[in-house]
Design an enzyme around this catalytic site. Structure first.
Site, PDB file in Angstrom:
ATOM      1  N   ARG A  57      41.166  12.447  42.004  1.00  0.00           N
ATOM      2  CA  ARG A  57      41.181  13.915  41.706  1.00  0.00           C
ATOM      3  C   ARG A  57      41.081  14.846  42.839  1.00  0.00           C
ATOM      4  NH1 ARG A  57      37.124  15.332  39.495  1.00  0.00           N
ATOM      5  NH2 ARG A  57      35.864  13.315  39.560  1.00  0.00           N
ATOM      6  N   LYS A 199      41.527  14.075  32.797  1.00  0.00           N
ATOM      7  CA  LYS A 199      40.294  14.379  32.957  1.00  0.00           C
ATOM      8  C   LYS A 199      40.338  16.055  32.611  1.00  0.00           C
ATOM      9  CE  LYS A 199      37.635  11.024  34.032  1.00  0.00           C
ATOM     10  NZ  LYS A 199      36.648  10.787  33.022  1.00  0.00           N
ATOM     11  N   HIS A 218      30.766  11.488  28.697  1.00  0.00           N
ATOM     12  CA  HIS A 218      31.384  10.553  29.470  1.00  0.00           C
ATOM     13  C   HIS A 218      30.762   9.105  29.638  1.00  0.00           C
ATOM     14  CE1 HIS A 218      32.648   9.696  33.916  1.00  0.00           C
ATOM     15  NE2 HIS A 218      33.681   9.343  33.265  1.00  0.00           N
ATOM     16  N   SER A 236      32.858   7.351  37.427  1.00  0.00           N
ATOM     17  CA  SER A 236      33.738   6.315  38.004  1.00  0.00           C
ATOM     18  C   SER A 236      33.437   5.088  38.943  1.00  0.00           C
ATOM     19  CB  SER A 236      35.144   6.934  38.449  1.00  0.00           C
ATOM     20  OG  SER A 236      36.048   6.063  38.836  1.00  0.00           O
ATOM     21  N   LYS A 240      31.409   1.219  33.470  1.00  0.00           N
ATOM     22  CA  LYS A 240      31.613   1.517  32.139  1.00  0.00           C
ATOM     23  C   LYS A 240      32.778   0.550  31.424  1.00  0.00           C
ATOM     24  CE  LYS A 240      32.913   5.734  32.062  1.00  0.00           C
ATOM     25  NZ  LYS A 240      33.216   5.868  33.371  1.00  0.00           N
ATOM     26  N   THR A 241      33.877   0.694  32.189  1.00  0.00           N
ATOM     27  CA  THR A 241      35.072  -0.225  31.329  1.00  0.00           C
ATOM     28  C   THR A 241      34.627  -1.870  31.328  1.00  0.00           C
ATOM     29  OG1 THR A 241      36.669   1.572  32.014  1.00  0.00           O
ATOM     30  CG2 THR A 241      37.385  -0.598  31.519  1.00  0.00           C
ATOM     31  N   ASP A 255      35.581   5.583  27.979  1.00  0.00           N
ATOM     32  CA  ASP A 255      35.458   6.453  29.014  1.00  0.00           C
ATOM     33  C   ASP A 255      35.045   7.651  28.385  1.00  0.00           C
ATOM     34  OD1 ASP A 255      35.245   7.305  31.934  1.00  0.00           O
ATOM     35  OD2 ASP A 255      37.039   8.690  31.474  1.00  0.00           O
ATOM     36  N   ARG A 319      44.435   1.631  39.929  1.00  0.00           N
ATOM     37  CA  ARG A 319      44.088   1.792  38.794  1.00  0.00           C
ATOM     38  C   ARG A 319      45.136   1.166  37.765  1.00  0.00           C
ATOM     39  NH1 ARG A 319      39.607   4.665  36.782  1.00  0.00           N
ATOM     40  NH2 ARG A 319      38.340   5.751  38.105  1.00  0.00           N
TER      41      ARG A 319
END
Length: 526
Positions: A57, A199, A218, A236, A240-241, A255, A319
């Site tokens: 980003r 996002k 988030h 990130s 989390k994933t 997410d 990703r």
């Protein structure tokens, strides 16, 4: 492909539109990606694309239009930068000029699985793989739902253009990601990175929902066979994933979620996982999800399409996006009840935060507002190695409102539903080694099955965190207390105090700023 023509094309401001590829099927998208030379195919059937020079980003190029109505709600600063309405209009003209006179891809999707909270979003692009990304990441309407689809918000992705006049306009660079809350549109230019679309809508959901008294988060979420729900907050790269994708629990989402009076609901219809150093034995569910209809970004593969997940020559932010259906054990309606447990995931770059600690309600609010972690290499432009940071609510980059607005909502829900909250370090220990996935999962399992509540605890000095002395599944229980992983006791104490001082200094920005309670006393004490 839907046989319908999307309604409202005449309202988009585009001229001489060519063919409109509307809500293409996965097979049709794959054919376009190959015919347009946008993608190659991996050996497992996933498409592989490159996102150009930007592989993360561009947060310094994100702007909101300065309008009297939304101005009262937006927390202005480095995260939410102002852009004047006339400059936005100039960039909108640049965007629509780029998309005019061309074939375009239009994707109509939903953000939010809750009927009471979802938004209808239209994406416009001239790139097939970007339409593929949108199809993966958002909730896909049925043909009946498309018949009367009216977008609440429109995203124009003109990645092939850029703002050459950015210096004269006093903007950061030729990249722009701009939001006009009142007109319900956003525009993207100068960057091909698909995550800007994902996002961007997350930012808007973070604007809309809290104003309705609903918490936007988030976090990832899963649910057990008994209906017990767990939330995993974290930036990130913190896990989390990986940690929420568990074969024994149904995945709600990886997410972005909302929490209303009925419980937790996913904003998205897919997952977006980092694949750096991906191994099947460590992350079998994610590894198995990389198949037909998945979309890999910026990976390196040989001529036969075999991906080398260790290769970071393009970026460390490699990703994959895939529809959530690729996870065998997922919650079909992407919703569940109220959480039983909340886990804050932090990547501690100093090696002094315990692998797991139980938080009081006051500590939970303190660490939620602090959002301590490290930005992981490649996630944003200019980040080439882990950088320690504080990101409020574990997602400050996506919060249009002041962080205390979200914290106050979280605190009320923790009280109302008697939720247990934990801090889990997925970062480094005193030897500079990252916590193993196996040990971290053992900590998570102890939380989920409740066995951690039976452990004997000791208190980590300075931070006053309650740390279990033993935990089932941990081979060496000594690692549960970070001081045991340091060779130099004095250096450990000095580092602990130094990090505590950084927490205290950071939290000063929340003193007397809209919180119902002063939570500063729940933080470190020197």
């Amino acid at each position: 492909m839907s046989s319908r023509t999307p309604k409202g094309l005449e309202k988009l401001g585009l001229e001489n539109i060519g063919k409109v590829y509307y809500n293409l099927s996965y097979d049709e998208l794959q054919a376009h990606e190959i015919n347009n030379n946008e993608c190659k195919m991996s050996s497992t059937g996933a498409a592989m694309c490159d996102t150009g020079i930007f592989t993360g980003r561009s947060p310094k190029d994100k702007y909101f239009v300065d309008h009297p109505d939304s101005n009262e709600n937006i927390s202005w600063g480095d995260i939410n930068q102002k852009i004047e309405a006339d400059k936005f209009d100039t960039l909108f003209d640049l965007t629509t000029t780029q998309l005019s006179g061309k074939d375009i891809y239009v994707m109509d999707v939903f953000a939010g699985s809750s009927e009471a909270s979802k938004r209808s979003v239209r994406f416009i692009s001239e790139i097939a793989w970007q339409a593929h990304f949108v199809k993966n990441m958002f909730i896909r309407p049925t043909e009946d739902e498309l018949e009367n689809f009216e977008p609440d918000f429109v995203v124009y992705n003109a990645c092939k253009t850029s703002n050459k006049d950015y210096k004269e306009m006093e903007l950061n660079s030729n990249v722009y990601v701009c939001f006009n809350v009142e007109k319900n549109i956003s525009i993207i230019g100068g960057t091909w990175y698909g995550g800007e679309m994902k996002k961007g809508i997350f930012s808007m959901m973070n604007y809309w929902l809290p104003l309705e008294g609903k918490l936007s988060m988030h976090c990832s979420a899963n649910v057990g066979d008994e209906g017990d729900v767990c939330l995993f907050f974290g930036l990130s790269g913190t896990g989390k994933t990986t940690l929420s994708t568990d074969a024994t629990r149904a995945l709600i989402g990886d997410d972005e979620h909302g929490w209303d009076e009925n419980g937790v609901f996913n904003f998205e219809g897919g997952c977006y996982a980092k694949v750096i150093d991906l191994k099947e034995e460590n992350e079998p569910e994610i590894f198995g999800a990389i198949r037909k209809d998945a979309l890999l970004e910026n990976v390196v593969a040989d001529g036969a399409g075999n991906v080398d997940y260790k290769d970071v020559s393009k970026t460390e932010n490699t990703r994959v996006s895939y529809p959530i259906e690729h996870i065998v054990n997922h919650k079909k309606d992407l919703q569940a009840g109220h959480p039983n447990n909340i886990i804050f995931l932090s990547y501690d770059a100093f090696g002094v935060i315990p692998p797991v600690s139980k938080l009081t309600k006051e500590q939970a609010m303190y660490y939620f507002l602090s959002g301590y972690t490290a930005k992981v290499a490649g996630t944003e432009r200019g980040i080439v190695e882990p950088v320690t940071t504080f990101s409020a609510c574990f997602g400050e980059a996506f919060l249009p409102l002041h962080p205390t607005d979200y914290a106050n909502l979280l605190g009320k829900k923790i009280d109302e539903h008697d939720v247990n909250v934990y801090l889990v370090n997925t970062g480094l220990n005193g030897q500079g080694d990252r916590m193993s996935i196996k040990d971290t999962k053992a900590c998570i399992n102890g939380i989920l099955n409740g066995s951690i509540l039976d452990a004997e605890f000791e208190t980590l000095p300075v931070f006053n965190l309650e740390v279990p002395k033993t935990l089932e599944g941990i081979k060496d229980n000594a690692i549960l207390n970070p001081r045991n992983t340091w060779d130099d006791e004095e250096k450990f104490k000095a580092t602990l105090k130094d990090l505590g001082a950084k927490f205290i200094e950071n939290f000063k920005r929340y003193n007397n700023h809209g919180t119902d309670v002063d939570y500063s006393g729940a933080g470190p004490k020197l």
